[in-house]
Design a protein around this motif. Structure first.
Motif, PDB file in Angstrom:
ATOM      1  N   ASN A 141      34.605  25.080 -26.088  1.00 38.13           N
ATOM      2  CA  ASN A 141      34.869  23.729 -25.803  1.00 38.13           C
ATOM      3  C   ASN A 141      36.438  23.469 -25.780  1.00 38.13           C
ATOM      4  O   ASN A 141      37.597  22.488 -25.773  1.00 38.13           O
ATOM      5  CB  ASN A 141      34.070  22.968 -25.381  1.00 38.13           C
ATOM      6  N   ALA A 142      36.057  23.012 -27.402  1.00 38.20           N
ATOM      7  CA  ALA A 142      37.438  22.302 -28.885  1.00 38.20           C
ATOM      8  C   ALA A 142      38.478  23.305 -28.231  1.00 38.20           C
ATOM      9  O   ALA A 142      39.866  22.452 -28.089  1.00 38.20           O
ATOM     10  CB  ALA A 142      36.357  22.565 -29.539  1.00 38.20           C
ATOM     11  N   ILE A 143      38.445  24.497 -28.370  1.00 37.59           N
ATOM     12  CA  ILE A 143      39.483  25.568 -28.463  1.00 37.59           C
ATOM     13  C   ILE A 143      40.601  25.173 -27.195  1.00 37.59           C
ATOM     14  O   ILE A 143      41.424  24.882 -26.648  1.00 37.59           O
ATOM     15  CB  ILE A 143      39.202  26.948 -28.385  1.00 37.59           C
ATOM     16  N   SER A 144      39.907  25.404 -25.575  1.00 41.73           N
ATOM     17  CA  SER A 144      39.876  25.133 -23.836  1.00 41.73           C
ATOM     18  C   SER A 144      40.511  23.824 -23.845  1.00 41.73           C
ATOM     19  O   SER A 144      41.993  23.368 -23.524  1.00 41.73           O
ATOM     20  CB  SER A 144      38.598  24.592 -23.139  1.00 41.73           C
ATOM     21  N   ALA A 145      40.133  22.764 -24.549  1.00 41.18           N
ATOM     22  CA  ALA A 145      40.974  21.213 -24.317  1.00 41.18           C
ATOM     23  C   ALA A 145      41.818  21.052 -25.229  1.00 41.18           C
ATOM     24  O   ALA A 145      43.875  20.127 -24.704  1.00 41.18           O
ATOM     25  CB  ALA A 145      39.644  20.347 -24.890  1.00 41.18           C
ATOM     26  N   LEU A 146      42.105  21.596 -26.196  1.00 42.90           N
ATOM     27  CA  LEU A 146      43.385  21.713 -27.580  1.00 42.90           C
ATOM     28  C   LEU A 146      44.734  22.650 -26.263  1.00 42.90           C
ATOM     29  O   LEU A 146      45.640  22.156 -26.168  1.00 42.90           O
ATOM     30  CB  LEU A 146      43.086  22.433 -28.365  1.00 42.90           C
ATOM     31  N   LEU A 147      44.111  23.438 -25.743  1.00 41.18           N
ATOM     32  CA  LEU A 147      45.227  24.255 -25.072  1.00 41.18           C
ATOM     33  C   LEU A 147      45.590  24.091 -23.455  1.00 41.18           C
ATOM     34  O   LEU A 147      46.349  24.256 -23.165  1.00 41.18           O
ATOM     35  CB  LEU A 147      44.823  25.841 -24.904  1.00 41.18           C
ATOM     36  N   GLU A 148      44.299  22.811 -23.124  1.00 40.39           N
ATOM     37  CA  GLU A 148      44.777  22.667 -22.025  1.00 40.39           C
ATOM     38  C   GLU A 148      45.653  21.104 -21.601  1.00 40.39           C
ATOM     39  O   GLU A 148      46.396  21.045 -21.250  1.00 40.39           O
ATOM     40  CB  GLU A 148      43.152  22.598 -20.970  1.00 40.39           C
ATOM     41  N   ASN A 149      45.438  20.820 -22.779  1.00 41.00           N
ATOM     42  CA  ASN A 149      45.817  18.861 -23.142  1.00 41.00           C
ATOM     43  C   ASN A 149      47.530  19.998 -23.607  1.00 41.00           C
ATOM     44  O   ASN A 149      48.057  19.067 -23.123  1.00 41.00           O
ATOM     45  CB  ASN A 149      45.050  18.192 -23.822  1.00 41.00           C
ATOM     46  N   GLY A 150      47.320  20.811 -24.361  1.00 41.76           N
ATOM     47  CA  GLY A 150      48.522  21.106 -25.126  1.00 41.76           C
ATOM     48  C   GLY A 150      49.201  22.111 -24.101  1.00 41.76           C
ATOM     49  O   GLY A 150      49.691  23.533 -25.201  1.00 41.76           O
TER      50      GLY A 150
END
Length: 172
Positions: A141-150
């Motif tokens: 989830n932490a990786i996904s949040a970074l990739l989705e937001n960025g």
């Protein structure tokens, strides 16, 4: 005369990093540090220093066809050659690995995992895999949040317009 035009990675990075991106990056670092720290504790409880566990793991996890030389292991662990030699020395003294000379090139030293080392590695790795299966979703989830937001942080993907990121998002 040849002319080269180089695109810098910064052309894919938005001018402003959002609060959500900082939060996602901080969460990712927190989750990674926590996983590594817990792994170090499990390795110590099994009687290994964390670096010793990492060398055993690198040795067992080498890709197919890659020889387990001191140089390869040093590269995989981001260590200097002499540091990898010292780690192998300690593991060999405990009967976890065996070193031998290559038949083709006597200058090359090969490292092999012994059954005792395999057993110890499996004990620690089993715990780490279990931990990932139990709480790995938070890391994903932490990786996904970074990739989705960025989304614009990845080369080859067009930068998102800041208005598409959400008008309520606070920027710092």
């Amino acid at each position: 005369m040849e002319t080269y035009i180089a695109l810098r990675y910064s052309c894919f990075v938005p001018k402003e990093i959002t609060t959500a991106e900082y939060q996602a990056l901080a969460e990712l670092r927190y989750r990674l540090r926590r996983f590594v720290g817990e792994g170090d504790a499990v390795a110590r409880a099994a009687g290994l220093e964390p670096q010793q566990y990492l060398l055993l793991l690198a040795l067992r996890g080498l890709p197919e066809g890659v020889e387990a030389t001191i140089r390869t292991l040093a590269d995989r662990l981001a260590l200097k050659h002499h540091s990898a030699v010292e780690l192998v020395d300690r593991l060999e003294a405990h009967g976890y690995v065996r070193r031998s000379r290559s038949r083709d090139d006597r200058r090359r030293v090969l490292v092999a995992l012994l059954p005792r080392g395999e057993k110890l590695l499996e004990q620690v790795a089993r715990d780490r895999i279990g931990e990932l299966r139990a709480s790995g979703a938070a890391l994903v989830n932490a990786i996904s949040a970074l990739l989705e937001n960025g989304g614009s942080l990845r080369p080859g993907k067009p930068a998102m317009n800041s208005s598409k990121r959400g008008s309520k998002e606070k920027r710092d």
